[in-house]
Structures are given as structure tokens and as C-alpha cells.
Design a protein around this motif. Structure first.
Motif, PDB file in Angstrom:
ATOM      1  N   THR A 192      -9.513  -6.938   3.361  1.00 61.39           N
ATOM      2  CA  THR A 192      -8.387  -6.246   2.750  1.00 61.39           C
ATOM      3  C   THR A 192      -8.771  -5.634   1.401  1.00 61.39           C
ATOM      4  O   THR A 192      -9.396  -6.285   0.568  1.00 61.39           O
ATOM      5  CB  THR A 192      -7.200  -7.189   2.563  1.00 61.39           C
ATOM      6  N   PHE A 193      -8.372  -4.377   1.200  1.00 61.78           N
ATOM      7  CA  PHE A 193      -8.656  -3.636  -0.023  1.00 61.78           C
ATOM      8  C   PHE A 193      -7.365  -3.079  -0.606  1.00 61.78           C
ATOM      9  O   PHE A 193      -6.434  -2.747   0.125  1.00 61.78           O
ATOM     10  CB  PHE A 193      -9.586  -2.448   0.260  1.00 61.78           C
ATOM     11  N   ILE A 194      -7.329  -2.957  -1.932  1.00 60.76           N
ATOM     12  CA  ILE A 194      -6.286  -2.191  -2.609  1.00 60.76           C
ATOM     13  C   ILE A 194      -6.847  -0.812  -2.899  1.00 60.76           C
ATOM     14  O   ILE A 194      -7.970  -0.676  -3.392  1.00 60.76           O
ATOM     15  CB  ILE A 194      -5.852  -2.866  -3.919  1.00 60.76           C
ATOM     16  N   GLY A 232      -3.247   4.424  -7.125  1.00 62.14           N
ATOM     17  CA  GLY A 232      -3.338   5.344  -8.242  1.00 62.14           C
ATOM     18  C   GLY A 232      -3.366   4.644  -9.578  1.00 62.14           C
ATOM     19  O   GLY A 232      -3.697   5.248 -10.600  1.00 62.14           O
ATOM     20  N   GLY A 233      -3.014   3.360  -9.606  1.00 55.72           N
ATOM     21  CA  GLY A 233      -3.107   2.590 -10.838  1.00 55.72           C
ATOM     22  C   GLY A 233      -4.556   2.437 -11.265  1.00 55.72           C
ATOM     23  O   GLY A 233      -5.478   2.622 -10.467  1.00 55.72           O
ATOM     24  N   THR A 234      -4.777   2.087 -12.519  1.00 58.37           N
ATOM     25  CA  THR A 234      -6.158   1.964 -12.985  1.00 58.37           C
ATOM     26  C   THR A 234      -6.778   0.673 -12.461  1.00 58.37           C
ATOM     27  O   THR A 234      -6.136  -0.369 -12.399  1.00 58.37           O
ATOM     28  CB  THR A 234      -6.270   2.017 -14.513  1.00 58.37           C
ATOM     29  N   VAL A 235      -8.028   0.776 -12.105  1.00 58.22           N
ATOM     30  CA  VAL A 235      -8.694  -0.319 -11.412  1.00 58.22           C
ATOM     31  C   VAL A 235      -8.772  -1.577 -12.270  1.00 58.22           C
ATOM     32  O   VAL A 235      -8.586  -2.693 -11.777  1.00 58.22           O
ATOM     33  CB  VAL A 235     -10.088   0.136 -10.920  1.00 58.22           C
ATOM     34  N   ASP A 236      -9.025  -1.436 -13.574  1.00 56.15           N
ATOM     35  CA  ASP A 236      -9.157  -2.617 -14.424  1.00 56.15           C
ATOM     36  C   ASP A 236      -7.822  -3.313 -14.642  1.00 56.15           C
ATOM     37  O   ASP A 236      -7.777  -4.535 -14.824  1.00 56.15           O
ATOM     38  CB  ASP A 236      -9.778  -2.228 -15.767  1.00 56.15           C
ATOM     39  N   PHE A 237      -6.731  -2.567 -14.621  1.00 58.55           N
ATOM     40  CA  PHE A 237      -5.410  -3.189 -14.719  1.00 58.55           C
ATOM     41  C   PHE A 237      -5.166  -4.065 -13.499  1.00 58.55           C
ATOM     42  O   PHE A 237      -4.760  -5.230 -13.620  1.00 58.55           O
ATOM     43  CB  PHE A 237      -4.342  -2.110 -14.833  1.00 58.55           C
ATOM     44  N   MET A 238      -5.445  -3.553 -12.316  1.00 60.13           N
ATOM     45  CA  MET A 238      -5.190  -4.309 -11.085  1.00 60.13           C
ATOM     46  C   MET A 238      -6.158  -5.475 -10.918  1.00 60.13           C
ATOM     47  O   MET A 238      -5.783  -6.538 -10.406  1.00 60.13           O
ATOM     48  CB  MET A 238      -5.256  -3.366  -9.881  1.00 60.13           C
ATOM     49  N   ARG A 239      -7.399  -5.288 -11.339  1.00 58.07           N
ATOM     50  CA  ARG A 239      -8.376  -6.366 -11.191  1.00 58.07           C
ATOM     51  C   ARG A 239      -8.019  -7.593 -12.013  1.00 58.07           C
ATOM     52  O   ARG A 239      -8.480  -8.702 -11.705  1.00 58.07           O
ATOM     53  CB  ARG A 239      -9.765  -5.858 -11.586  1.00 58.07           C
ATOM     54  N   ALA A 240      -7.192  -7.409 -13.033  1.00 58.92           N
ATOM     55  CA  ALA A 240      -6.811  -8.535 -13.881  1.00 58.92           C
ATOM     56  C   ALA A 240      -5.950  -9.552 -13.139  1.00 58.92           C
ATOM     57  O   ALA A 240      -5.861 -10.711 -13.554  1.00 58.92           O
ATOM     58  CB  ALA A 240      -6.082  -8.027 -15.130  1.00 58.92           C
ATOM     59  N   PHE A 241      -5.311  -9.133 -12.028  1.00 66.04           N
ATOM     60  CA  PHE A 241      -4.420 -10.053 -11.317  1.00 66.04           C
ATOM     61  C   PHE A 241      -4.597 -10.048  -9.801  1.00 66.04           C
ATOM     62  O   PHE A 241      -4.045 -10.902  -9.110  1.00 66.04           O
ATOM     63  CB  PHE A 241      -2.955  -9.733 -11.635  1.00 66.04           C
ATOM     64  N   ALA A 242      -5.367  -9.122  -9.253  1.00 62.62           N
ATOM     65  CA  ALA A 242      -5.406  -8.946  -7.801  1.00 62.62           C
ATOM     66  C   ALA A 242      -5.892 -10.189  -7.065  1.00 62.62           C
ATOM     67  O   ALA A 242      -5.349 -10.539  -6.006  1.00 62.62           O
ATOM     68  CB  ALA A 242      -6.282  -7.750  -7.444  1.00 62.62           C
ATOM     69  N   ILE A 272      -9.764  -0.590  -5.508  1.00 60.34           N
ATOM     70  CA  ILE A 272     -10.122   0.801  -5.778  1.00 60.34           C
ATOM     71  C   ILE A 272      -8.948   1.452  -6.486  1.00 60.34           C
ATOM     72  O   ILE A 272      -7.797   1.306  -6.066  1.00 60.34           O
ATOM     73  CB  ILE A 272     -10.427   1.551  -4.467  1.00 60.34           C
ATOM     74  N   GLY A 273      -9.233   2.174  -7.573  1.00 57.12           N
ATOM     75  CA  GLY A 273      -8.158   2.812  -8.312  1.00 57.12           C
ATOM     76  C   GLY A 273      -8.676   3.855  -9.275  1.00 57.12           C
ATOM     77  O   GLY A 273      -9.857   4.203  -9.282  1.00 57.12           O
ATOM     78  N   ARG A 306     -16.469   6.602  -0.501  1.00 54.81           N
ATOM     79  CA  ARG A 306     -17.523   6.396  -1.488  1.00 54.81           C
ATOM     80  C   ARG A 306     -17.775   4.920  -1.769  1.00 54.81           C
ATOM     81  O   ARG A 306     -18.918   4.496  -1.938  1.00 54.81           O
ATOM     82  CB  ARG A 306     -17.144   7.106  -2.795  1.00 54.81           C
ATOM     83  N   ILE A 307     -16.713   4.115  -1.798  1.00 57.54           N
ATOM     84  CA  ILE A 307     -16.852   2.727  -2.219  1.00 57.54           C
ATOM     85  C   ILE A 307     -16.984   1.767  -1.037  1.00 57.54           C
ATOM     86  O   ILE A 307     -17.787   0.831  -1.068  1.00 57.54           O
ATOM     87  CB  ILE A 307     -15.660   2.340  -3.113  1.00 57.54           C
TER      88      ILE A 307
END
Length: 327
Positions: free
Chosen positions: A175-177, A180-190, A202-203, A241-242
Motif C-alpha cells: 500500500t502506497f500514499i 498532493g500534500g507534501t511528502v514530509d508532512f505525511m511521513r511524520a504520521f503515515a 509519495i507527494g 518514477r518511484i
């Protein structure tokens, strides 16, 4: 019923059986379509079988995995962060849109348009190391509350989607996210909230610069420059790409997810595309074609024309938020 039974048997064999892995979904056509797709995907030799390496599932975040009204949560973070940083920036008392934020004039903030919102994001998301930014997001999530629902933002994730993520991973989907949100914001809680590790997020990204601090410790400093905006037609490009594989399963909720769903469905073999339709004004919010946040218009028409699965939140979800959201 047969397809659902097959899934339960397979999950039991893997030691992960539940009485109903999608218990937060109401029984009906939507739930059956999801279960039937997964059952076929994990049945070797069947017409719907998907090799484990190809079981890639992608999900938008805002409005798909957690709420997004009345404003994107990341924008609310930026607004709250402006207030924290204001003592270091006396010029913000007279400079727009910062003055509007400090005055609590959110209508004027919105009226500042993309340029104004970009200024807020640049001021609150850059000029610090990646570690400092992650800490700022984590600290904010620990104390911030939604302006109308009065709950922690991480309580406002959708229980049915959490169940779906677990269900897919139990069936060897990765599973991937893709948001459009910034990747570092989401990585803080994903990882904590969704069970999705940082490398599967991915963001939108900011440029970073490698530096050595005063004691020689290496760090990455976030620069006031957008490197990539992950929205609309950019989403398939970012996935390729990722991840390097075309997904077989995709979920979104807005026109910004349309190309991601189109690209997912454009490949060979069995595929699934889903849209979360916000129809529940009592338990959450009701909006679609005219909303400035999470507009669902062209993608909804395409979903209906192409037979994609449209989740009616009011009808299809037994619960919306996790039980802990009541605290």
C-alpha cells in the motif's frame, strides 16, 4: 458469498483471519466488489489472480484516508505555525496574508489565493532541516484540534479505509500514499496512523540542500522552492518514477485523482478503481461538484461512465471515524 468465503479461508491460513475484515463497511454492493476483487486476486490459477509482486495499491490522502474540510489539514498546520513563529517576524503584523492569519481573518486568508497560501507554506515549511520539520509536524499533531469537530487530526482518519489497508496488506498488497500534500508532512504520521512506511509515501516535495552544521553533523535543509507538485496528471508520473509499477488498485476522492485512477485502470488484467464520495453531512461533511476543497466533478462523471466503484459514505460506511475519535 463464495468469493468472500475464499478470502476468509486464505486469511485464516495466513494466521490473520477475522470474523469480518471490513467490519466498518456496511454489507452491500460496494463491500462485495472490494471483497470479490481481493478474493480473485489471491486465488492462484483463477482468472482474477494477480501475482504478489504486482499487487500495488495506491491511495490519495486528503479526503480519501482522512478528512479534508473545511480546509486541508496541512494548511491548518501552516496557519497555526505562523502564530508560533510570529514573534520572530514583527513584519507579519502588517504584511498580508500573515496579518490576516494573526487577526484570525480566514476569509481574507482564503481570498489571498494561491499566491498568498504559497507564501504561508513557504514561511512555515522551509528554512529548517528535515528533522526539525518532522518534529514540528509531530508536535502540532499531538496538540492541535480540528476547528469544528474538536478532535485531534489523527482521530479524523476513516476507519473503513484503515480496515481496507489492513485487509489488502493481509492479502500481500503493498500500500502506497500518492497525494498532493507534501511528502514530509505525511511521513511524520503515515506509519503510525496508516501502517504505511515513509518510503511508500509519495507527494509534493520541496528542494533540499545538503549542509554540515557547526559541529560537522550532516543535514538536509528545506529550501523555499517546490521541487515537484504531485497532483492530477503528475500522480501517474510520480508513481512510475518511484514505484516502477502500474498499480492494480487505486482509491481517490477528487478530480485531482482522476488521472491516477485512469492510469491504474488502463493496464492489462484485473484492476480496481474507487472514489470516496462525501455524502454524510451528519457524521462528516457532504460535498462534491462545487466544493473548493476536494472537488469531485469530472472524476465522478467518469467513474459512473466507466463503472468504477463509488463509495457513498452515508450508505456504505457503518462508522466513519475510529472509536477513539470520541475522546
Amino acid at each position: 458469498m463464495i468469493a468472500r468465503l475464499v478470502v476468509l479461508v486464505l486469511l485464516f491460513a495466513a494466521g490473520t483471519a477475522q470474523a469480518d475484515p471490513l467490519a466498518s463497511w456496511n454489507d452491500g454492493a460496494t463491500k462485495t466488489r472490494i471483497e470479490s476483487f481481493v478474493a480473485a486476486a489471491v486465488t492462484p490459477g483463477g482468472p482474477g489472480f494477480i501475482a504478489p509482486d504486482d499487487r500495488v495499491a495506491v491511495f490519495d490522502n486528503d479526503g480519501t484516508l482522512w478528512a479534508e474540510q473545511p480546509a486541508y489539514f496541512q494548511l491548518q498546520f501552516a496557519i497555526d505555525r505562523i502564530k508560533v513563529l510570529a514573534p520572530q517576524h514583527p513584519e507579519w503584523k502588517t504584511e498580508q496574508p500573515f496579518k490576516a492569519v494573526l487577526d484570525g481573518d480566514l476569509k481574507r486568508v482564503a481570498a489571498s489565493g494561491e499566491k498568498g497560501l504559497a507564501a504561508l507554506v513557504m514561511a512555515t515549511h522551509t528554512g529548517m532541516t528535515t528533522g526539525q520539520f518532522a518534529a514540528a509536524v509531530t508536535n502540532w499533531l499531538a496538540s492541535a484540534r480540528h476547528p469544528t469537530l474538536r478532535r485531534p487530526y489523527t482521530d479524523l482518519v476513516y476507519q473503513p479505509m484503515l480496515d481496507l489497508l489492513v485487509y489488502l496488506r493481509a492479502s500481500r498488497f503493498k500500500t502506497f500514499i500518492v497525494s498532493g500534500g507534501t511528502v514530509d508532512f505525511m511521513r511524520a504520521f503515515a506509519q503510525t496512523v496508516y501502517g504505511i512506511p515513509p518510503e511508500q509515501v509519495i507527494g509534493t516535495t520541496f528542494a533540499t540542500q545538503y549542509v554540515l552544521d557547526a559541529d560537522g553533523t550532516p543535514a538536509l535543509v528545506r529550501q523555499p522552492r517546490i521541487d515537484f507538485i504531485d497532483d492530477g496528471p503528475a500522480k501517474p508520473s510520480a508513481i512510475y518514477r518511484i514505484i516502477g509499477r502500474r498499480p492494480v488498485f487505486a482509491f481517490g476522492n477528487s478530480d485531482g485523482d482522476r488521472e491516477m485512477l485512469e492510469w491504474t485502470m488502463g493496464g492489462p488484467g484485473p484492476r480496481f478503481a474507487g472514489l470516496v464520495h462525501h455524502t454524510d453531512a451528519v457524521r462528516e461533511f457532504a460535498y462534491d461538484r462545487t466544493s473548493k476543497i476536494g472537488r469531485l466533478d469530472k472524476a465522478l462523471d467518469e467513474a459512473l461512465a466507466r463503472g468504477w466503484t463509488v463509495v457513498d459514505m452515508r450508505r456504505d460506511w457503518r462508522v466513519v471515524f475510529p472509536p477513539t475519535a470520541a475522546r
